[in-house]
Design a protein around this motif. Structure first.
Motif, mmCIF file in Angstrom:
data_model
loop_
_atom_site.group_PDB
_atom_site.id
_atom_site.type_symbol
_atom_site.label_atom_id
_atom_site.label_comp_id
_atom_site.label_asym_id
_atom_site.label_seq_id
_atom_site.Cartn_x
_atom_site.Cartn_y
_atom_site.Cartn_z
ATOM 1 N N LEU A 107 -8.003 47.067 14.360
ATOM 2 C CA LEU A 107 -8.625 45.739 14.436
ATOM 3 C C LEU A 107 -9.760 45.807 15.448
ATOM 4 C CD1 LEU A 107 -5.443 43.477 14.664
ATOM 5 C CD2 LEU A 107 -6.850 43.900 12.662
ATOM 6 N N PRO A 137 -7.367 42.242 9.753
ATOM 7 C CA PRO A 137 -6.163 42.805 9.126
ATOM 8 C C PRO A 137 -6.365 43.126 7.647
ATOM 9 C CG PRO A 137 -5.632 40.853 10.398
ATOM 10 C CD PRO A 137 -7.117 40.959 10.397
ATOM 11 N N VAL A 190 -7.598 49.681 23.892
ATOM 12 C CA VAL A 190 -7.440 48.237 23.707
ATOM 13 C C VAL A 190 -7.346 47.909 22.211
ATOM 14 C CG1 VAL A 190 -8.608 46.014 23.954
ATOM 15 C CG2 VAL A 190 -8.465 47.566 25.897
ATOM 16 N N GLN A 238 -3.921 49.311 20.690
ATOM 17 C CA GLN A 238 -2.712 48.567 21.059
ATOM 18 C C GLN A 238 -2.762 47.122 20.561
ATOM 19 O OE1 GLN A 238 0.106 50.108 22.329
ATOM 20 N NE2 GLN A 238 -1.228 51.756 21.645
ATOM 21 N N THR A 239 -3.973 46.557 20.426
ATOM 22 C CA THR A 239 -4.085 45.229 19.812
ATOM 23 C C THR A 239 -3.572 45.293 18.373
ATOM 24 O OG1 THR A 239 -6.004 44.698 21.171
ATOM 25 C CG2 THR A 239 -5.718 43.381 19.184
ATOM 26 N N HIS A 298 0.276 45.605 18.373
ATOM 27 C CA HIS A 298 0.948 44.312 18.598
ATOM 28 C C HIS A 298 0.854 43.434 17.347
ATOM 29 C CE1 HIS A 298 1.962 45.025 22.694
ATOM 30 N NE2 HIS A 298 0.714 45.135 23.101
ATOM 31 N N ALA A 313 3.360 44.708 14.926
ATOM 32 C CA ALA A 313 4.700 44.349 15.411
ATOM 33 C C ALA A 313 5.019 42.895 15.070
ATOM 34 C CB ALA A 313 4.779 44.583 16.920
ATOM 35 N N ASP A 314 4.008 42.028 15.201
ATOM 36 C CA ASP A 314 4.226 40.612 14.842
ATOM 37 C C ASP A 314 4.543 40.467 13.353
ATOM 38 O OD1 ASP A 314 3.773 39.796 17.392
ATOM 39 O OD2 ASP A 314 1.662 39.257 17.070
ATOM 40 N N GLU A 333 8.180 41.931 12.705
ATOM 41 C CA GLU A 333 9.248 41.515 13.619
ATOM 42 C C GLU A 333 10.476 41.021 12.836
ATOM 43 O OE1 GLU A 333 7.813 38.753 16.458
ATOM 44 O OE2 GLU A 333 9.205 39.430 18.002
ATOM 45 N N GLN A 371 -13.019 51.273 28.551
ATOM 46 C CA GLN A 371 -12.159 50.343 27.814
ATOM 47 C C GLN A 371 -12.549 48.912 28.188
ATOM 48 O OE1 GLN A 371 -9.591 51.029 25.459
ATOM 49 N NE2 GLN A 371 -10.782 52.921 25.511
ATOM 50 N N PRO A 372 -12.562 48.000 27.222
ATOM 51 C CA PRO A 372 -12.958 46.623 27.524
ATOM 52 C C PRO A 372 -12.180 46.050 28.717
ATOM 53 C CG PRO A 372 -12.719 46.898 25.171
ATOM 54 C CD PRO A 372 -12.257 48.181 25.791
ATOM 55 N N ALA A 403 -7.316 47.552 31.461
ATOM 56 C CA ALA A 403 -6.652 47.772 30.172
ATOM 57 C C ALA A 403 -5.260 48.351 30.367
ATOM 58 C CB ALA A 403 -7.494 48.687 29.300
ATOM 59 N N LEU A 421 -2.091 46.887 28.239
ATOM 60 C CA LEU A 421 -1.781 47.502 26.945
ATOM 61 C C LEU A 421 -0.376 47.187 26.441
ATOM 62 C CD1 LEU A 421 -3.433 51.050 26.956
ATOM 63 C CD2 LEU A 421 -4.251 48.937 25.947
ATOM 64 N N ARG A 441 1.675 42.005 25.358
ATOM 65 C CA ARG A 441 1.013 41.387 24.209
ATOM 66 C C ARG A 441 0.104 40.223 24.610
ATOM 67 N NH1 ARG A 441 4.816 40.432 19.191
ATOM 68 N NH2 ARG A 441 5.393 42.439 20.019
ATOM 69 N N LEU A 488 -2.936 41.404 26.684
ATOM 70 C CA LEU A 488 -3.911 42.101 25.848
ATOM 71 C C LEU A 488 -4.689 41.114 24.980
ATOM 72 C CD1 LEU A 488 -4.897 44.931 25.221
ATOM 73 C CD2 LEU A 488 -3.175 45.097 23.435
ATOM 74 N N ASN A 503 -8.720 40.496 25.213
ATOM 75 C CA ASN A 503 -9.575 40.529 24.011
ATOM 76 C C ASN A 503 -10.335 39.220 23.834
ATOM 77 O OD1 ASN A 503 -9.191 43.102 22.911
ATOM 78 N ND2 ASN A 503 -7.195 42.523 22.130
#
Lengths: 197, 245
Positions: free
Chosen positions: A111, A119, A147, A150-151, A154, A157-158, A161, B49-50, B78, B82, B85, B88, B92
């Motif tokens: 993403l 997505p 970043v 891992q975004t 997550h 994962a949502d 879940e 990294q942002p 970051a 990480l 949730r 992060l 963002n």
């Protein structure tokens, strides 16, 4: 330095490959010409074959020579685990280790607001389908420790879940790594993920 | 031409095989892009990294060139975010909104200070949501769409029960002043005016109000670009956390 037009065209094409520039492409082409029967002809034949047959696996997004890749076609790999990776290079890296015996799912990116990747541009809906249809018990999120990576983890994962066990790769000191040379972020992650010895 | 400044990394994208083009929100020079030679290398990529706080030196032959940066890491944010949730999603949202709203090469020192302070709170689940809401107000203010929450737009100074915000003017409206129009107005929770303990439902109401102005006022001024999805993902993550208690 002068070569005829076809050879110059070949050098120009080679120079577009990652890791090669005009000079290294010229050296590579010269080497190929000198080893014509040993290297150049078989290479050209293989490239022709792969160009005709290489395609993405319809199931996982891996690159193979059929509609379904060897990993997805193998019953031995149907152990209820799917490892989610960003792209095919990551899948190949995981396969090099030889440790993971399950199947993969290649997202085709992460993403990214900057690149307008949402997505729907990734293979996330297909992953959700596979979890339901392949009797999956665990999804391993092997995405980059960035970043964007891992975004994406997550977000997946949502989506999953409550349906399946979700795990992710550990983060910390690499094998052969020296603390003195590690960045602050890696040391923080390693310390947070410390374990009893 | 060259200058040195501190800044918050907003984005990094690969440029060729080994370089990266980064955008940094700097204290004095605003949002400013530049090339980092070797920025895609194993050594430098983890720094870019942002959200990272960087010491940057920018050089170019002419001022309107993209120029090149040399970067020194000051703080990596970051790493702390990480595995969290909510943090992060917040990181963002902040970087995406700054990229979205800030013009290039125009200093915004007040917003810079607010942004730096906000990002330093990242991971503090108690303070972060309210700080983020206040930061969105500051962003709107800086972009020229600030809300006027001082007096009632209808009844003036006489009203002391400010409860709504006009979706058109961005001015506060009291309960008495709203009358039959109340259901067409946006909520004005006390935390938006800096009052009270700021429970989650108030922050959610505040985000609904700031979201309206970001979407309906700021975005059209940016050429009708859609608001970054990262902001909605943060709002969703916050709502989920609130629901879990």
């Amino acid at each position: 330095m002068s070569a005829n037009r076809e050879i110059e065209a070949l050098i120009d094409m080679m120079a577009r490959l990652p890791g090669l520039g005009p000079r290294s492409a010229r050296r590579a082409v010269l080497h190929l010409i000198r080893k014509r029967s040993l290297l150049m002809t078989p290479l050209a034949e293989l490239m022709r074959q792969v160009a005709a047959s290489a395609r993405e696996c319809l199931n996982c997004g891996n690159i193979g020579t059929g509609d379904i890749c060897e990993i997805c076609a193998s019953d031995k790999r149907a152990n209820g685990m799917i490892c989610v990776v960003e792209d095919v290079a990551d899948l190949w890296a995981m396969e090099r280790s030889g440790v993971f015996k399950g199947r993969y799912h290649v997202l085709g990116g992460t993403l990214s607001a900057l690149d307008q990747v949402g997505p729907e541009q990734l293979r996330i809906p297909r992953l959700v389908d596979r979890v339901d249809s392949e009797g999956v018990t665990e999804v391993i999120l092997a995405l980059n420790a960035t970043v964007d990576g891992q975004t994406t983890a997550h977000y997946i994962a949502d989506q999953l879940e409550g349906r399946v066990t979700l795990t992710s790769l550990a983060q910390g000191v690499p094998i052969g790594g020296e603390l003195d040379y590690l960045d602050d972020g890696t040391i923080t992650a390693a310390l947070n993920a410390r374990r009893k010895v | 031409m060259d200058w040195r400044d501190q800044g918050i990394l907003l984005s990094s994208r690969r440029h060729g095989e080994s370089a990266a083009i980064i955008e940094v929100f700097t204290r004095e020079h605003g949002r400013h892009a530049g090339v980092v030679r070797g920025g895609a290398s194993r050594k430098i990529a983890p720094i870019l990294q942002p959200g990272a706080q960087l010491d940057v030196t920018w050089r170019a032959r002419l001022e309107d060139h993209i120029g090149s940066y040399t970067v020194e890491p000051l703080r990596s944010r970051a790493a702390a975010a990480l595995s969290d949730r909510q943090a992060l999603a917040g990181l963002n949202a902040v970087t995406a909104l700054l990229l979205f709203a800030l013009p290039e090469r125009e200093g915004h020192p007040v917003l810079y200070a607010r942004s730096e302070a906000l990002l330093d709170l990242l991971g503090d689940q108690d303070l972060w949501p309210l700080a983020y809401l206040q930061w969105e107000l500051a962003l709107l203010e800086e972009a020229g769409f600030g809300l006027d929450l001082s007096t009632c737009a209808v009844l003036g100074h006489g009203a002391n029960d400010l409860s709504y915000v006009s979706p058109r003017s961005g001015r506060a409206v009291s309960r008495a002043g709203a009358g039959d129009w109340a259901d067409r107005l946006l909520p004005l929770p006390p935390c938006l005016m800096g009052h009270g303990p700021a429970p989650d439902h108030e922050i959610a109401e505040g985000l609904r109000t700031t979201g309206h102005f970001l979407r309906e006022h700021l975005a059209p001024a940016m050429g009708n670009k859609p608001l970054p999805e990262a902001r909605q993902r943060f709002v969703d993550a916050f709502a989920r956390r609130s629901a879990q208690g």
